[in-house]
Design an enzyme around this catalytic site. Structure first.
Site, PDB file in Angstrom:
ATOM      1  N   ASP A  48     -25.593   2.232 -32.209  1.00 22.97           N
ATOM      2  CA  ASP A  48     -25.254   0.945 -32.802  1.00 22.97           C
ATOM      3  C   ASP A  48     -23.928   1.036 -33.561  1.00 22.97           C
ATOM      4  O   ASP A  48     -23.737   1.899 -34.410  1.00 22.97           O
ATOM      5  CB  ASP A  48     -26.366   0.502 -33.756  1.00 22.97           C
ATOM      6  CG  ASP A  48     -26.131  -0.899 -34.277  1.00 22.97           C
ATOM      7  OD1 ASP A  48     -25.496  -1.036 -35.329  1.00 22.97           O
ATOM      8  OD2 ASP A  48     -26.581  -1.857 -33.616  1.00 22.97           O
ATOM      9  N   ARG A  49     -23.014   0.127 -33.220  1.00 24.47           N
ATOM     10  CA  ARG A  49     -21.677   0.160 -33.807  1.00 24.47           C
ATOM     11  C   ARG A  49     -21.691  -0.199 -35.293  1.00 24.47           C
ATOM     12  O   ARG A  49     -21.082   0.467 -36.123  1.00 24.47           O
ATOM     13  CB  ARG A  49     -20.751  -0.800 -33.042  1.00 24.47           C
ATOM     14  CG  ARG A  49     -20.237  -0.267 -31.713  1.00 24.47           C
ATOM     15  CD  ARG A  49     -21.306  -0.057 -30.663  1.00 24.47           C
ATOM     16  NE  ARG A  49     -21.997  -1.305 -30.323  1.00 24.47           N
ATOM     17  CZ  ARG A  49     -23.197  -1.386 -29.755  1.00 24.47           C
ATOM     18  NH1 ARG A  49     -23.893  -0.290 -29.479  1.00 24.47           N
ATOM     19  NH2 ARG A  49     -23.743  -2.554 -29.465  1.00 24.47           N
ATOM     20  N   THR A  50     -22.410  -1.262 -35.623  1.00 21.77           N
ATOM     21  CA  THR A  50     -22.448  -1.706 -37.019  1.00 21.77           C
ATOM     22  C   THR A  50     -23.079  -0.649 -37.910  1.00 21.77           C
ATOM     23  O   THR A  50     -22.583  -0.364 -39.006  1.00 21.77           O
ATOM     24  CB  THR A  50     -23.218  -3.031 -37.139  1.00 21.77           C
ATOM     25  OG1 THR A  50     -22.473  -4.069 -36.491  1.00 21.77           O
ATOM     26  CG2 THR A  50     -23.441  -3.416 -38.593  1.00 21.77           C
ATOM     27  N   CYS A  84     -17.348  -5.391 -26.306  1.00 20.49           N
ATOM     28  CA  CYS A  84     -17.946  -5.276 -27.641  1.00 20.49           C
ATOM     29  C   CYS A  84     -16.817  -5.373 -28.647  1.00 20.49           C
ATOM     30  O   CYS A  84     -15.916  -4.513 -28.654  1.00 20.49           O
ATOM     31  CB  CYS A  84     -18.684  -3.945 -27.804  1.00 20.49           C
ATOM     32  SG  CYS A  84     -19.331  -3.686 -29.486  1.00 20.49           S
ATOM     33  N   ASN A  85     -16.843  -6.390 -29.477  1.00 24.49           N
ATOM     34  CA  ASN A  85     -15.799  -6.539 -30.490  1.00 24.49           C
ATOM     35  C   ASN A  85     -15.838  -5.408 -31.507  1.00 24.49           C
ATOM     36  O   ASN A  85     -14.804  -4.837 -31.862  1.00 24.49           O
ATOM     37  CB  ASN A  85     -15.966  -7.881 -31.221  1.00 24.49           C
ATOM     38  CG  ASN A  85     -15.577  -9.068 -30.369  1.00 24.49           C
ATOM     39  OD1 ASN A  85     -14.414  -9.432 -30.280  1.00 24.49           O
ATOM     40  ND2 ASN A  85     -16.567  -9.687 -29.730  1.00 24.49           N
ATOM     41  N   ALA A  87     -16.797  -2.391 -31.337  1.00 24.83           N
ATOM     42  CA  ALA A  87     -16.350  -1.088 -30.830  1.00 24.83           C
ATOM     43  C   ALA A  87     -14.848  -0.892 -31.001  1.00 24.83           C
ATOM     44  O   ALA A  87     -14.358   0.245 -30.993  1.00 24.83           O
ATOM     45  CB  ALA A  87     -16.739  -0.935 -29.366  1.00 24.83           C
ATOM     46  N   LYS A 168     -30.478  -9.598 -29.456  1.00 28.23           N
ATOM     47  CA  LYS A 168     -30.639  -8.172 -29.148  1.00 28.23           C
ATOM     48  C   LYS A 168     -32.106  -7.739 -29.057  1.00 28.23           C
ATOM     49  O   LYS A 168     -32.479  -6.982 -28.158  1.00 28.23           O
ATOM     50  CB  LYS A 168     -29.905  -7.309 -30.195  1.00 28.23           C
ATOM     51  CG  LYS A 168     -28.383  -7.304 -30.053  1.00 28.23           C
ATOM     52  CD  LYS A 168     -27.766  -6.351 -31.056  1.00 28.23           C
ATOM     53  CE  LYS A 168     -26.243  -6.280 -30.944  1.00 28.23           C
ATOM     54  NZ  LYS A 168     -25.783  -5.634 -29.700  1.00 28.23           N
ATOM     55  N   CYS A 198     -18.214 -11.507 -32.045  1.00 30.84           N
ATOM     56  CA  CYS A 198     -19.266 -10.630 -31.512  1.00 30.84           C
ATOM     57  C   CYS A 198     -19.618 -11.135 -30.118  1.00 30.84           C
ATOM     58  O   CYS A 198     -19.733 -12.344 -29.910  1.00 30.84           O
ATOM     59  CB  CYS A 198     -20.494 -10.661 -32.425  1.00 30.84           C
ATOM     60  SG  CYS A 198     -21.914  -9.733 -31.762  1.00 30.84           S
TER      61      CYS A 198
END
Length: 245
Positions: A48-50, A84-85, A87, A168, A198
């Site tokens: 998970d990026r966040t 993916c923003n 990322a 998600k 996003c």
């Protein structure tokens, strides 16, 4: 294939599916051979990026994305896009990992917004906590000369809920929640245009586009740019990624 591009996706899968759907839907075709040539990497297990941006002790998404880019580089695509923003937090490191041009989604989105809405006074940004925390879009918006608003905590919580709880986790689209977010950003925070920072919000826009608000949909813009670049490639024209911004 000799002339193609690569899509690095899976972050999340529904957002990548939305990109591909729009890509195919918008491509002018009269036969099978008119569709674009591309490879999809749906790397759903990327951390998970966040979570990583908020807490660097959490698994990093950089190593698996670097591996994806380097694997795809061996096939020599003309360019690559990451769906993916958030990322793009590691955009410099990702581009440094390959000689293949990598489209910078946030930069492309805001440069497009500047051309489309030059008279906008205030820009709203709705995005994941990670994207807001890393200031990618905020910096792009400020550099373009616009005021901006992130709304209030309730809006940010609702955005996070729409992205994670609805899309998600449940694979569902909550149109009412999406419309309410846009309405409040427009009416309470005086936003002339709202940036969807996003790709899950891009998915929301695809599924629930019947509203009166001006939005900048980064994923939709990348779709149009992908078609434009691939069309030039087919004509034998040399493409220059720097000229798309």
């Amino acid at each position: 294939m000799k002339k193609f591009f690569t899509v690095i996706g899976g972050m999340g899968t529904l957002a990548t599916e939305s990109y591909i759907h729009l890509l195919n839907e918008r491509t002018p075709i009269t036969k099978d051979q008119d569709y674009l040539d591309y490879i999809i990497v749906n790397h759903a297990t990327v951390p998970d990026r966040t979570a990583h941006i908020i807490d660097n002790s959490k698994p990093s998404f950089l190593p698996p994305l670097v591996e994806d880019l380097q694997q795809q580089s061996l096939l020599k695509p003309e360019f690559m896009v990451i769906i993916c923003n958030t990322a793009h937090y590691y955009y410099k490191e990702l581009q440094a990992a390959t000689d293949i041009p990598l489209i910078h989604m946030p930069h492309l989105a805001i440069s497009t917004m500047k051309k489309k809405y030059p008279n906008a006074k205030k820009v709203g940004l709705i995005a994941t906590k990670g994207t807001i925390e890393d200031h990618i879009y905020e910096n792009e918006i400020k550099d373009a000369g616009f005021e901006y608003s992130l709304g209030d905590q309730q809006i940010r919580d609702d955005v996070e809920s729409l992205i994670y709880d609805d899309i998600k986790e449940k694979g569902q689209m909550n149109a009412k929640k999406y419309y309410d977010i846009l309405k409040r950003m427009h009416e309470e925070f005086n936003c002339d245009v709202i940036v969807l920072g996003c790709t899950e919000l891009s998915y929301a826009q695809e599924k629930a586009s019947e509203h009166p608000y001006n939005v900048i949909d980064a994923q939709s813009i990348v779709v149009d740019t992908s078609i434009e670049l691939e069309t030039k490639m087919r004509k034998g024209e040399k493409i220059d990624i720097s000229k798309i911004y």
